[in-house]
Each structure stands twice: as C-alpha cells, then as structure tokens.
Design a protein around this motif. Structure first.
Motif, PDB file in Angstrom:
ATOM      1  N   GLU A   1       0.825  -1.191   0.000  1.00 21.77           N
ATOM      2  CA  GLU A   1       0.000   0.000   0.000  1.00 21.77           C
ATOM      3  C   GLU A   1       0.869   1.254   0.000  1.00 21.77           C
ATOM      4  OE1 GLU A   1      -3.012   0.156   2.976  1.00 21.77           O
ATOM      5  OE2 GLU A   1      -3.527  -1.959   2.804  1.00 21.77           O
TER       6      GLU A   1
ATOM      7  N   THR B   1       2.986   7.014   3.983  1.00 25.54           N
ATOM      8  CA  THR B   1       3.031   8.403   4.433  1.00 25.54           C
ATOM      9  C   THR B   1       4.454   8.902   4.271  1.00 25.54           C
ATOM     10  OG1 THR B   1       1.269   8.007   6.046  1.00 25.54           O
ATOM     11  CG2 THR B   1       2.683   9.924   6.407  1.00 25.54           C
TER      12      THR B   1
ATOM     13  N   ASP C   1      -0.037  12.233   3.054  1.00 23.93           N
ATOM     14  CA  ASP C   1      -0.697  11.050   3.576  1.00 23.93           C
ATOM     15  C   ASP C   1      -0.704   9.945   2.513  1.00 23.93           C
ATOM     16  OD1 ASP C   1      -1.936   9.594   5.489  1.00 23.93           O
ATOM     17  OD2 ASP C   1      -3.861  10.630   5.381  1.00 23.93           O
TER      18      ASP C   1
ATOM     19  N   ASP D   1      -3.145   8.597   1.227  1.00 21.29           N
ATOM     20  CA  ASP D   1      -4.182   8.831   0.221  1.00 21.29           C
ATOM     21  C   ASP D   1      -3.843  10.008  -0.699  1.00 21.29           C
ATOM     22  OD1 ASP D   1      -4.617  11.083   1.751  1.00 21.29           O
ATOM     23  OD2 ASP D   1      -6.617  10.504   2.442  1.00 21.29           O
TER      24      ASP D   1
ATOM     25  N   SER E   1      -3.348  13.212   0.203  1.00 21.18           N
ATOM     26  CA  SER E   1      -3.627  14.532   0.776  1.00 21.18           C
ATOM     27  C   SER E   1      -2.383  15.053   1.481  1.00 21.18           C
ATOM     28  CB  SER E   1      -4.809  14.456   1.743  1.00 21.18           C
ATOM     29  OG  SER E   1      -4.584  13.478   2.741  1.00 21.18           O
TER      30      SER E   1
END
Length: 501
Positions: free
Chosen positions: A267, A270, A289, A291, A293
């Motif tokens: 995955e 960070t 992050d 994701d 962001s």
C-alpha cells in the motif's frame, strides 16, 4: 513515573493473586478486600498514600532496605522477595521484577475489559524510539488521555512501571520497547501486547551483543510477532530490514518513510516532500498522507532525521482517527522532547557564551551522524558562519568493528566541516579511552588527506578537560555552537547538566 498516576481499581488480594505471591497483613493495615487505585513505584522517594512499592534488589541498592521508609510514607503495600521488619502489608514473591511484569499484564487486561476504547502502541527501533514516543504522545493526547514512558523507560522494569499508570480513563498507552538480546521484546509484548506496532530502523546499535544486523532485525521483529490478532504493523519503507517484516505481519501494514524498499504491491506510504531546514536546524516539510492529501509541517525540534520520526508518529495518529490537518498542527506545536536529545540552550561559562546542542543521552553510528549533520546545518545559510565544536564520547556495544566505526565517525566529523573536535575518553577505563582515541585518529587522518589542516582536533581523558577546551573556544569565538554526543555511559550528559547550572 509520577506518583499520582494510578492503575485500575484493585484489592490487595487481587494483587497477590496476579503476581503469584503470598500476602502478609500486619495489624491495623488496609483490608485485603478493600478496592483502591494504587500507584506502583520502585523508587522509594515516590511512595505515598495508596502506593504499592516494588522492592527490587540491584547491584548497588536493594529496594528491601527502603520498605520501612515507604511504610512511614503511607504506602499501602510492598512486593518483596523476603519478609521485611516493617509495619506494612507485604506480598512475598520469588522474583520482584517478574512480579512487576505480571502485575502490569493484569492491569492492562483489566483496562481492556473495562468500558471505553483502549489502544496499546508499541515502538521499537535502533534509533528514534524516544523521540517518536514523545511526538506520538503529543499527538494522541489530543484524542484522549494518553500514558507514555518518561525518558527511555523501555525495559523489563520501565515498561511495566509505565503500564501500571494505565487507569480506567486511559485511552492510549505508548510502550517503548528496547532490546539488548533476543527474546527481550517478545517478553515485553507478553506484558503489553500491542494493537499497533511501530518499527523505525534496524541499525548497528548493540551489534556487539547481537553479532549481526540480521540478528538485530530478528529481535526487533518480535514486536510484530507480539501484535494482538488483527493488529496493525507500522513499518519504515526506507529500511529493507524493517520492510521485510511485512511478511510476518498478522493483518494490516501501514508504511511511512522517505526512501522505498517496500515489497511489490504494498500500500501507499506516508511521506514528506519539500524538506527544508531553517538556521536552527528545524525541519519544514509537506506531510503527504497515504491517500495523497497533504499538509505543511514545521517541527519545533531540531534535526532532519526527525522528519522520519514525525512520519511514524503521524501514521499512527492517522490510524487512531486524527485528521491530517490536526496531525500537522499538533506536530508543529511540539518544541520539547525528552532530555538530552538535540536540546538547544544558551550557556555561559567562565565569562564566555555559547549555544549548546545537547544530544548526549545515547549514541550509535546512525544517531552520531545525525547529530553531526544537525551541527553542520546550524545557521548554515548565514553570511558569517558560527564556530562549530563537536564534543564526542564513545559509542558502545558495536562488536569487533567498534574501533573502525569510531575512526569513521572522526573522519565524518571532519567531512561535515566542523571546526573543532574533542574526543572524550575516560582516565580509569582503557576501553572508553581507546574508542575516543580512535575518533581522534580518524579525524586526524581525514584532516590530513583532505587538506583541512585548520580543524582543531583533541583527545582528552575526562569531561573536565573537555569543559576547559569548550570554554576556551567560546572565549576565542563570539558565535560558538557546541554539540554534545556520546553513549550515556560516556558521562557527557553530566557535562550538559553542569553547564545548565
């Protein structure tokens, strides 16, 4: 630990049962069936009403000698390995350190069984544990009551004492887990099984004890094996030894870091982008992050190496429900961490002044280089440069290559452009002194081969000699900055404390 911190409600009967001990109650003592919320201490000076004192026999001091004292201070009971003549309830056990661990395990199980969410976060790594713990404590405290060790309480005594501060309102426990040998972290996770386990780095600290980085990695991986079923592993993507631990993670793996050695299909991580340092070596960066962001962070603590520690703390905080913006703001507010870790202060000595960067708590090759990088970055953008002094002590437990690693640190110090190098040995310990000598010779050789004849290089045999050299340097140079860096046993932290008076 603070004496006000109390464990879950318990009776003396339950304490005795938890530790497998025999309870002896003197006349007029607390009823064994009365429920109370005790603090648990191993330092007699911290004992007070409702305390349980754990008498631990040590090399220099035996806690049993202080049982009568804590009775006079109002302590409720003492856990002892043999009866002591004192007017206090005593729980007699075979091994008081083992009993301390069993009581901590009981306390954490009681908290898990009580109402409200409760999460244990375990942190390990060759470097960065305490700083990451401090950062994470600041973050999670915004989400709920958080217990974390003071300083570097990370062994079979320190971790249980911290776990025994967990009470009925505690939301998070941060458990720092260190290891000097195989099986030590496994023992600590048996006491405090983590819901989230963080592994920062596999370095060469304690190489002499373990023999190889592979063995160090094996020891650190015990924290992953000790996760509760379904627990989350938080791994440094930039360290191949740490990244390989994803293979043994029981469930979810979260990643953080600057570099990338993750396995295929992992995955997102960070990370930090656009890292910069101000003149005081405070890092600023964009926290990105998993994701995608992003939010801007400026740390109030020094050292580029602390960016990775901040990423680890941020990853855990996000997993515990903190928003990215909350995380960035909270990280930016942290300006103090545990003592003797890149702590900046102004010192006046013999009429001269200098800036002190105190990083004297401990040292290994990785953290030594990080400290020197911080010294080199200090006001590096100014038109007039400060006079930089590195006061370096020995690094311990590095195995057969220890002298060569000390020589390399001497050479690295020269390469970083440091103006004055003071290698501090010990007048009564030939081993310590020889390691300081290796730093000295490594610096001398690199200065000669690199044409840096202007660097001033010293080998001294105690902190008092280093003190005089620093005072002289500060008197000769109006803008002097001094780095203190060495293993705790080198005694440099005592020099820092002398300068703070």
């Amino acid at each position: 630990m603070t004496p006000e911190a109390a464990m879950m409600p318990v009776t003396l009967d339950q304490v005795a049962e938890a530790v497998g001990g025999e309870l002896h109650i003197p006349a007029h003592a607390r009823s064994p069936h009365e429920t109370f919320e005790p603090s648990v201490v191993s330092d007699s000076r911290q004992a007070h009403d409702n305390s349980i004192f754990v008498a631990i026999p040590g090399e220099r001091v035996d806690g049993h000698d202080f049982v009568a004292q804590v009775a006079g201070q109002g302590a409720a009971a003492a856990i002892v390995q043999h009866p002591v003549e004192a007017p206090i309830a005593q729980i007699i056990v075979k091994d008081s350190v083992e009993a301390l661990g069993r009581l901590a395990q009981y306390n954490l199980a009681a908290r898990r069984a009580a109402a409200g969410d409760f999460t244990i976060i375990g942190i390990t790594g060759s470097v960065g544990k305490t700083t990451t713990k401090d950062l994470l404590h600041a973050l999670l405290s915004e989400l709920g009551p958080t217990v974390a060790p003071v300083g570097s309480f990370n062994n079979e005594i320190g971790l249980p004492l911290t776990a025994l501060q967990v009470g009925k309102r505690t939301r998070f426990l941060i458990a720092e887990m260190g290891a000097n040998h195989i099986g030590e972290i496994a023992h600590l996770t048996h006491i405090a099984p983590p819901d989230i386990a963080v592994v920062l780095k596999v370095g060469v600290a304690h190489l002499g004890e373990f023999g190889s980085r592979e063995r160090i990695a094996q020891a650190k991986s015990e924290i992953i094996r000790g996760l509760v079923p379904g627990g989350t592993a938080v791994l440094n993507a930039g360290d191949p030894y740490v990244a390989a631990m994803s293979d043994i993670a029981p469930a979810r793996v979260l990643w953080f870091g600057l570099d990338d050695t993750r396995p295929a299909g992992a995955e997102a991580k960070t990370t930090a982008q656009a890292i910069s340092l101000d003149d005081l070596d405070h890092p600023s960066f964009t926290l990105v992050d998993a994701d995608g962001s992003a939010a801007r962070v400026t740390l109030g603590i020094s050292g580029r190496h602390n960016v990775v520690n901040a990423l680890a703390a941020a990853t855990v905080a996000r997993a515990c429900g903190m928003t990215l913006d909350q995380t960035a703001r909270a990280l930016s507010r942290v300006n103090r961490i545990s003592a003797h870790r890149m702590a900046v202060s102004q010192v006046e000595r013999d009429g001269a002044q200098f800036t002190l960067i105190d990083d004297s708590f401990n040292a290994n090759p990785d953290s030594m280089k990080a400290g020197l990088d911080g010294l080199a970055a200090w006001h590096a953008q100014d038109s007039t440069q400060p006079y930089r002094v590195a006061v370096l002590g020995a690094m311990l437990e590095l195995g057969e290559s220890e002298r060569e690693q000390h020589r390399q640190i001497g050479a690295y110090t020269v390469d970083r452009g440091i103006d004055e190098i003071i290698a501090v040995g010990n007048p009564t310990d030939t081993h310590f002194d020889s390691l300081a000598e290796a730093v000295y010779h490594g610096a001398q050789e690199r200065a000669t081969t690199s044409g840096r004849d202007s660097v001033s290089i010293h080998w001294v045999h105690d902190a008092a000699q280093a003190d005089k050299l620093v005072a002289s340097a500060a008197a000769d140079h109006a803008d002097t900055v001094v780095l203190l860096k060495g293993s705790h046993m080198s005694g440099l932290s005592a020099l820092a404390e002398r300068w703070s008076k």
